[in-house]
Design a protein around this motif. Structure first.
Motif, PDB file in Angstrom:
ATOM      1  N   ALA A 248       0.808  -1.216   0.000  1.00 52.57           N
ATOM      2  CA  ALA A 248       0.000   0.000   0.000  1.00 52.57           C
ATOM      3  C   ALA A 248       0.845   1.271   0.000  1.00 52.57           C
ATOM      4  O   ALA A 248       0.293   2.365  -0.146  1.00 52.57           O
ATOM      5  CB  ALA A 248      -0.932   0.014   1.219  1.00 52.57           C
ATOM      6  N   ILE A 249       2.153   1.146   0.178  1.00 51.14           N
ATOM      7  CA  ILE A 249       2.981   2.354   0.221  1.00 51.14           C
ATOM      8  C   ILE A 249       3.271   2.827  -1.200  1.00 51.14           C
ATOM      9  O   ILE A 249       3.104   2.082  -2.172  1.00 51.14           O
ATOM     10  CB  ILE A 249       4.295   2.100   0.975  1.00 51.14           C
ATOM     11  N   SER A 250       3.723   4.058  -1.317  1.00 50.04           N
ATOM     12  CA  SER A 250       3.993   4.636  -2.640  1.00 50.04           C
ATOM     13  C   SER A 250       5.203   3.961  -3.271  1.00 50.04           C
ATOM     14  O   SER A 250       5.996   3.290  -2.599  1.00 50.04           O
ATOM     15  CB  SER A 250       4.241   6.138  -2.511  1.00 50.04           C
ATOM     16  N   ASP A 251       5.371   4.175  -4.579  1.00 50.27           N
ATOM     17  CA  ASP A 251       6.475   3.532  -5.286  1.00 50.27           C
ATOM     18  C   ASP A 251       7.832   3.979  -4.752  1.00 50.27           C
ATOM     19  O   ASP A 251       8.744   3.173  -4.577  1.00 50.27           O
ATOM     20  CB  ASP A 251       6.376   3.840  -6.787  1.00 50.27           C
ATOM     21  N   SER A 252       7.973   5.291  -4.501  1.00 51.98           N
ATOM     22  CA  SER A 252       9.259   5.776  -3.996  1.00 51.98           C
ATOM     23  C   SER A 252       9.558   5.185  -2.618  1.00 51.98           C
ATOM     24  O   SER A 252      10.697   4.789  -2.341  1.00 51.98           O
ATOM     25  CB  SER A 252       9.254   7.305  -3.926  1.00 51.98           C
ATOM     26  N   ALA A 253       8.543   5.132  -1.766  1.00 55.92           N
ATOM     27  CA  ALA A 253       8.749   4.525  -0.441  1.00 55.92           C
ATOM     28  C   ALA A 253       9.058   3.035  -0.562  1.00 55.92           C
ATOM     29  O   ALA A 253       9.833   2.481   0.223  1.00 55.92           O
ATOM     30  CB  ALA A 253       7.508   4.736   0.420  1.00 55.92           C
ATOM     31  N   ARG A 254       8.474   2.394  -1.567  1.00 57.78           N
ATOM     32  CA  ARG A 254       8.745   0.960  -1.765  1.00 57.78           C
ATOM     33  C   ARG A 254      10.191   0.741  -2.204  1.00 57.78           C
ATOM     34  O   ARG A 254      10.845  -0.204  -1.783  1.00 57.78           O
ATOM     35  CB  ARG A 254       7.780   0.403  -2.805  1.00 57.78           C
ATOM     36  N   HIS A 255      10.706   1.627  -3.061  1.00 58.60           N
ATOM     37  CA  HIS A 255      12.111   1.511  -3.464  1.00 58.60           C
ATOM     38  C   HIS A 255      13.035   1.671  -2.256  1.00 58.60           C
ATOM     39  O   HIS A 255      14.042   0.966  -2.120  1.00 58.60           O
ATOM     40  CB  HIS A 255      12.442   2.548  -4.531  1.00 58.60           C
TER      41      HIS A 255
END
Length: 442
Positions: free
Chosen positions: A373-380
């Motif tokens: 559920a986290i954003s793509d940047s946070a996932r990276h």
């Protein structure tokens, strides 16, 4: 032989430093132990019970009293007090005496008896997500039970059999099956994952300070000279040596040193030697330097895993895979702390970087907030953190009891990352030895 001597000399050098510096010794031994035991004690109550709520009963009917009794009977709730005004209840919420208020409006029972909607009003402090979710679920269950009872009773009065009335009220039900953590054990859910996260933070701090104090105190050259040649003897115990700065003074004033040795400890006379530092000697010296923290954290890792698996019949292969992953995470943390310090030539910058990376890493690990559920940047960013991968392994093996093959790629990945970090730390140490003019930064 030379490499093993470098390892042993460096380990002896570090042992001497730790025995003479109680705070550094506590950072390696007692603080991690206290952290493991304290976190486990904090979550010793495995389930959340008796969350305090308030009730404003504006109806004062028999059905309203039944609703209050049902709320009190819920294992996760306790009706702390009946309030007579919303202002009084709001003040209690602001003071955190209660986390929610249930309002039973006027004409509650009359609307029920006349077949009209009669809502229970729940005002909850959603600032606390876990509390809020549990309270909402429990109050919803109480309202559902009370509503079902009233409706079934009405249908029975109309001549319907109780079993038929129950089916007529709720023809479609949910058969919920918890696959993992069926008892909602918060000790298993939070404590068993928080402990590796805290050990990760402590390990990065130790990794930064162990090599950082050599830079700060301008002793990096003395350390390398000792592990490569054995001279001067930096493991000797002399009186009044309890701080890092005093160690240097002891070396320079050691009566057992020859005149040539005393000359050799001066920084300017050894620049050529520092520039020719042997990479393998440095590697084994660093391994010896981090030997005692690695040994201590290996024991605390065993304790943490033993606490995490008391009630579960976890396969030994899963425990071993998790232990290997945790040891690799700790070793990687040591080397990362050293890299940040050596890269900046500053212990302060190294500690700042370790805090920036390790402290919030648990929030990105997907334990409390869904990873998908986290954003793509946070996932990276989450993917770049070693703790994220270890906790995936930890949860899969100890809590979900997945096959070991599922988590082996994580073990291999942590091993590769540790090897790369170890190599980079060695090269950065060699670079630091070649620039003595940059030693001494705080």
């Amino acid at each position: 032989m030379k490499l093993s001597k470098a390892f042993l000399r460096s380990a002896a050098y570090e042992r001497r430093f730790l025995t003479k510096n109680p705070w550094d010794f506590s950072m390696v031994v007692w603080i991690p132990l206290a952290t493991v035991l304290l976190i486990w004690w904090i979550f010793s109550q495995t389930q959340i019970t008796d969350l305090p709520i308030g009730v404003i009963d504006q109806d004062n009917s028999t059905i309203a009293n039944t609703a209050v009794r049902y709320l009190e009977a819920s294992p996760t709730l306790t009706v702390k007090q009946l309030y007579y005004s919303e202002a009084e209840a709001k003040a209690a919420i602001l003071q955190r005496d209660i986390y929610a208020i249930v309002i039973i409006p006027e004409d509650f029972s009359r609307h029920i008896l006349s077949g009209k909607p009669a809502p229970l009003i729940l005002q909850v402090n959603a600032q606390y997500g876990t509390h809020s979710g549990i309270i909402q679920t429990s109050v919803q269950a109480v309202a559902g039970t009370l509503s079902a009872g009233v409706e079934i009773q009405r249908l029975v009065k109309q001549g319907m059999a109780p079993s038929q009335a129950a089916i007529a009220y709720s023809p479609i039900g949910i058969q919920r099956i918890s696959l993992f953590n069926a008892a909602t054990d918060y000790q298993q859910f939070l404590a068993s994952t928080v402990i590796p996260a805290l050990l990760h933070i402590l390990a990065m701090v130790i990794g930064a300070t162990t090599i950082g104090r050599e830079l700060r105190d301008k002793r990096l050259g003395h350390w390398y000279r000792f592990i490569s040649t054995g001279h001067p003897d930096l493991t000797r115990t002399t009186q009044n040596e309890s701080t890092s700065g005093q160690i240097l003074n002891a070396v320079e004033n050691n009566q057992y040193l020859s005149k040539n040795d005393q000359i050799s400890v001066s920084s300017h006379a050894n620049e050529d030697m520092m520039e020719r530092a042997n990479v393998l000697v440095l590697l084994f010296g660093l391994l010896g330097k981090y030997f005692w923290p690695t040994l201590a954290f290996s024991i605390w890792a065993i304790l943490a895993l033993w606490l995490a698996t008391p009630q579960e019949s976890v396969a030994m292969s899963s425990v071993l895979a998790t232990y290997a992953g945790l040891i690799l995470l700790i070793m990687l943390s040591f080397w990362l702390g050293a890299i940040f310090t050596l890269g900046s030539f500053s212990l302060r910058m190294g500690l700042s970087a370790t805090g920036f990376i390790s402290a919030p890493s648990y929030a990105f690990a997907g334990v409390t907030f869904p990873y998908i559920a986290i954003s793509d940047s946070a996932r990276h960013w989450s993917d770049a953190l070693p703790l994220t991968h270890y906790l995936k392994l930890h949860i899969a093996q100890l809590q979900m009891q997945a096959p070991v093959a599922v988590s082996l790629p994580i073990v291999y990945g942590l091993a590769i990352a540790t090897t790369i970090a170890m190599t980079l730390t060695t090269l950065l140490t060699k670079r630091a030895l070649a620039h003595p003019e940059r030693w001494g930064a705080r």
